[in-house]
Design a protein around this motif. Structure first.
Motif, mmCIF file in Angstrom:
data_model
loop_
_atom_site.group_PDB
_atom_site.id
_atom_site.type_symbol
_atom_site.label_atom_id
_atom_site.label_comp_id
_atom_site.label_asym_id
_atom_site.label_seq_id
_atom_site.Cartn_x
_atom_site.Cartn_y
_atom_site.Cartn_z
ATOM 1 N N VAL A 5 0.935 -1.288 -0.034
ATOM 2 C CA VAL A 5 0.036 -0.056 0.120
ATOM 3 C C VAL A 5 1.012 1.160 0.162
ATOM 4 C CG1 VAL A 5 -1.877 1.450 1.148
ATOM 5 C CG2 VAL A 5 -1.756 -1.268 1.184
ATOM 6 N N GLU A 6 0.619 2.252 -0.966
ATOM 7 C CA GLU A 6 1.409 3.441 -0.789
ATOM 8 C C GLU A 6 0.561 4.502 -0.110
ATOM 9 O OE1 GLU A 6 4.198 3.828 -2.344
ATOM 10 O OE2 GLU A 6 4.111 1.710 -3.395
ATOM 11 N N THR A 7 1.512 5.200 0.764
ATOM 12 C CA THR A 7 1.002 6.155 1.589
ATOM 13 C C THR A 7 1.808 7.298 1.501
ATOM 14 O OG1 THR A 7 2.510 5.811 3.488
ATOM 15 C CG2 THR A 7 0.407 4.218 3.240
ATOM 16 N N ASP A 8 1.221 8.463 1.994
ATOM 17 C CA ASP A 8 2.034 9.700 2.001
ATOM 18 C C ASP A 8 3.317 9.660 2.790
ATOM 19 O OD1 ASP A 8 0.208 10.698 0.215
ATOM 20 O OD2 ASP A 8 -0.916 11.952 1.928
ATOM 21 N N ALA A 9 3.525 8.461 3.522
ATOM 22 C CA ALA A 9 4.715 8.277 4.410
ATOM 23 C C ALA A 9 5.649 7.452 3.830
ATOM 24 C CB ALA A 9 4.394 8.155 5.756
ATOM 25 N N ALA A 65 11.242 0.192 4.465
ATOM 26 C CA ALA A 65 12.079 0.839 3.885
ATOM 27 C C ALA A 65 13.345 0.299 4.474
ATOM 28 C CB ALA A 65 12.214 2.455 3.906
ATOM 29 N N GLY A 66 13.214 -0.239 5.552
ATOM 30 C CA GLY A 66 14.444 -0.793 6.265
ATOM 31 C C GLY A 66 15.398 0.051 7.265
ATOM 32 N N ARG A 67 14.671 0.967 7.616
ATOM 33 C CA ARG A 67 15.460 2.068 8.641
ATOM 34 C C ARG A 67 15.308 1.391 10.168
ATOM 35 N NH1 ARG A 67 12.648 5.817 5.083
ATOM 36 N NH2 ARG A 67 10.967 5.922 6.464
ATOM 37 N N LYS A 68 16.089 1.743 10.920
ATOM 38 C CA LYS A 68 16.021 1.419 12.142
ATOM 39 C C LYS A 68 15.410 1.943 13.325
ATOM 40 C CE LYS A 68 19.423 -1.922 11.086
ATOM 41 N NZ LYS A 68 19.124 -3.226 11.158
ATOM 42 N N VAL A 69 15.086 3.224 13.031
ATOM 43 C CA VAL A 69 14.398 4.085 14.082
ATOM 44 C C VAL A 69 13.118 4.825 13.282
ATOM 45 C CG1 VAL A 69 14.980 6.354 15.378
ATOM 46 C CG2 VAL A 69 16.889 4.766 14.852
ATOM 47 N N ALA A 70 12.026 4.671 14.104
ATOM 48 C CA ALA A 70 10.707 5.015 13.849
ATOM 49 C C ALA A 70 10.673 6.531 13.602
ATOM 50 C CB ALA A 70 9.722 4.694 14.853
ATOM 51 N N PRO A 71 10.069 7.168 12.853
ATOM 52 C CA PRO A 71 9.760 8.711 12.575
ATOM 53 C C PRO A 71 9.026 9.173 13.593
ATOM 54 C CG PRO A 71 8.576 7.642 11.146
ATOM 55 C CD PRO A 71 9.300 6.336 11.944
ATOM 56 N N ALA A 72 8.746 10.552 13.731
ATOM 57 C CA ALA A 72 8.187 11.412 14.358
ATOM 58 C C ALA A 72 6.449 10.850 14.478
ATOM 59 C CB ALA A 72 8.059 12.693 14.095
ATOM 60 N N PRO A 73 5.712 10.915 15.657
ATOM 61 C CA PRO A 73 4.446 10.459 15.749
ATOM 62 C C PRO A 73 3.578 10.898 14.767
ATOM 63 C CG PRO A 73 5.238 11.038 17.702
ATOM 64 C CD PRO A 73 6.382 11.479 16.839
ATOM 65 N N LYS A 74 3.666 12.216 14.234
ATOM 66 C CA LYS A 74 2.871 12.625 12.999
ATOM 67 C C LYS A 74 3.147 11.929 11.832
ATOM 68 C CE LYS A 74 2.047 16.922 10.617
ATOM 69 N NZ LYS A 74 2.373 18.464 10.342
ATOM 70 N N THR A 75 4.392 11.495 11.590
ATOM 71 C CA THR A 75 4.807 10.590 10.417
ATOM 72 C C THR A 75 3.875 9.345 10.290
ATOM 73 O OG1 THR A 75 6.674 11.902 9.818
ATOM 74 C CG2 THR A 75 6.393 9.861 8.833
ATOM 75 N N ARG A 81 -2.924 6.495 8.339
ATOM 76 C CA ARG A 81 -3.922 7.207 7.493
ATOM 77 C C ARG A 81 -4.096 6.242 6.168
ATOM 78 N NH1 ARG A 81 -2.404 11.943 10.173
ATOM 79 N NH2 ARG A 81 -3.833 12.437 11.746
ATOM 80 N N GLY A 82 -2.948 6.425 5.682
ATOM 81 C CA GLY A 82 -2.795 5.709 4.262
ATOM 82 C C GLY A 82 -3.117 4.356 4.109
ATOM 83 N N ILE A 83 -3.113 3.504 5.196
ATOM 84 C CA ILE A 83 -3.289 2.262 4.911
ATOM 85 C C ILE A 83 -4.767 1.899 5.290
ATOM 86 C CG2 ILE A 83 -0.954 1.111 5.266
ATOM 87 C CD1 ILE A 83 -3.413 0.537 7.940
ATOM 88 N N TRP A 84 -5.458 2.962 5.768
ATOM 89 C CA TRP A 84 -6.929 2.615 6.112
ATOM 90 C C TRP A 84 -7.780 2.275 5.085
ATOM 91 C CZ3 TRP A 84 -7.953 1.517 11.071
ATOM 92 C CH2 TRP A 84 -9.141 1.642 11.510
ATOM 93 N N PRO A 85 -7.809 2.978 4.034
ATOM 94 C CA PRO A 85 -8.460 2.380 2.833
ATOM 95 C C PRO A 85 -8.538 0.962 2.570
ATOM 96 C CG PRO A 85 -7.907 4.557 2.219
ATOM 97 C CD PRO A 85 -6.947 4.000 3.482
ATOM 98 N N ALA A 86 -7.454 0.354 2.609
ATOM 99 C CA ALA A 86 -7.345 -0.993 2.423
ATOM 100 C C ALA A 86 -8.070 -1.918 3.455
ATOM 101 C CB ALA A 86 -5.966 -1.324 2.114
ATOM 102 N N LEU A 87 -7.977 -1.438 4.474
ATOM 103 C CA LEU A 87 -8.547 -2.118 5.660
ATOM 104 C C LEU A 87 -10.051 -2.142 5.663
ATOM 105 C CD1 LEU A 87 -6.278 -0.838 8.344
ATOM 106 C CD2 LEU A 87 -5.959 -3.082 7.201
ATOM 107 N N ALA A 88 -10.734 -0.750 5.341
ATOM 108 C CA ALA A 88 -12.121 -0.502 5.324
ATOM 109 C C ALA A 88 -12.575 -1.209 4.200
ATOM 110 C CB ALA A 88 -12.276 0.974 5.469
ATOM 111 N N VAL A 105 -0.421 5.358 17.913
ATOM 112 C CA VAL A 105 -0.927 5.784 16.765
ATOM 113 C C VAL A 105 -2.426 5.221 16.508
ATOM 114 C CG1 VAL A 105 -1.094 5.238 14.007
ATOM 115 C CG2 VAL A 105 1.284 5.395 15.465
ATOM 116 N N ALA A 106 -2.942 4.167 16.946
ATOM 117 C CA ALA A 106 -4.260 3.602 16.923
ATOM 118 C C ALA A 106 -5.367 4.697 17.775
ATOM 119 C CB ALA A 106 -4.427 2.276 17.400
ATOM 120 N N CYS A 107 -4.810 4.987 18.955
ATOM 121 C CA CYS A 107 -5.465 5.748 19.690
ATOM 122 C C CYS A 107 -5.604 7.202 19.301
ATOM 123 C CB CYS A 107 -4.855 5.731 21.102
ATOM 124 S SG CYS A 107 -4.901 4.360 22.082
#
Length: 208
Positions: A5-9, A65-75, A81-88, A105-107
């Motif tokens: 799934v392609e997302t804005d992140a 993407a293989g990164r070791k560290v998670a980005p900021a909460p906003k990202t 949000r980007g994967i939600w349409p595939a779930l819904a 994130v879920a909360c």
């Protein structure tokens, strides 16, 4: 089945574990320090489809993407949000879930995305040793039925540290942040995971 799934992140990945006669979808993502190979996520994917719940294990774009560290909460929220349409798109009620940072994130996004409920695994109530830096507002602000599953010895928040609120709480005795139990514990690792899955199965059944 794996879905890209392609997302804005960035590119996210969903691994589907489908129930034959599904009535709910449980979408769960990983924390900031690991992936969908976490023991609790694997256990849920194995057990819940037998109880009418399709499980979608979601890998956030930074992890794909293989990164070791998670980005900021906003990202992280942007990726979710980007994967939600595939779930819904399953046309079933979706439980928004995650472990640790994924639970936050879920909360944070539950009401906005129209989640049916929230499953918070190892919710990081505060940084280890810093109870004054509480994240209880995120949990209490989910706005939908919420279940917390927490290890009895989780340094990010033991069950007795959680505030009173409109959420259920299942304690995994002796469990740490990853629900690992020491060998000297009075329960086995297998039993600890049974408590996790059993609690979620019972709660999911109550959601209708």
């Amino acid at each position: 089945m794996i879905e890209i799934v392609e997302t804005d992140a960035g590119t996210a990945r969903i691994t589907w574990h489908r129930a034959k006669k599904a009535r709910l979808v449980l979408a769960v993502s990983h924390g900031a320090g690991g992936g969908i190979e976490a023991r609790d996520l694997r256990a849920l994917a194995q057990v819940l489809p037998g109880h009418g719940v399709t499980v979608a294990l979601v890998e956030q774009p930074w992890r794909v993407a293989g990164r070791k560290v998670a980005p900021a909460p906003k990202t992280l929220d942007t990726g979710w949000r980007g994967i939600w349409p595939a779930l819904a798109g399953m046309a079933l009620p979706v439980i928004s879930g995650g472990r640790s940072a994924g639970a936050r994130v879920a909360c944070r996004t539950a009401t906005e995305l129209g989640a049916h409920a929230v499953l918070a695994l190892s919710f990081p109530l505060h940084p280890p040793g810093r109870p004054e830096r509480s994240r209880a507002d995120e949990l209490l602000g989910a706005g939908v039925p919420t279940l917390v599953v927490q290890g009895g010895n989780d340094p990010f928040g033991r069950p007795d540290e959680f505030p009173e609120g409109s959420f259920g709480l299942v304690e995994v005795p002796y469990g740490d942040h990853g629900f690992a139990v020491p060998k000297r514990a009075e329960i086995t690792q297998e039993r600890a995971l049974e408590i996790v899955t059993g609690g979620v199965v019972e709660w999911a059944a109550s959601l209708g």
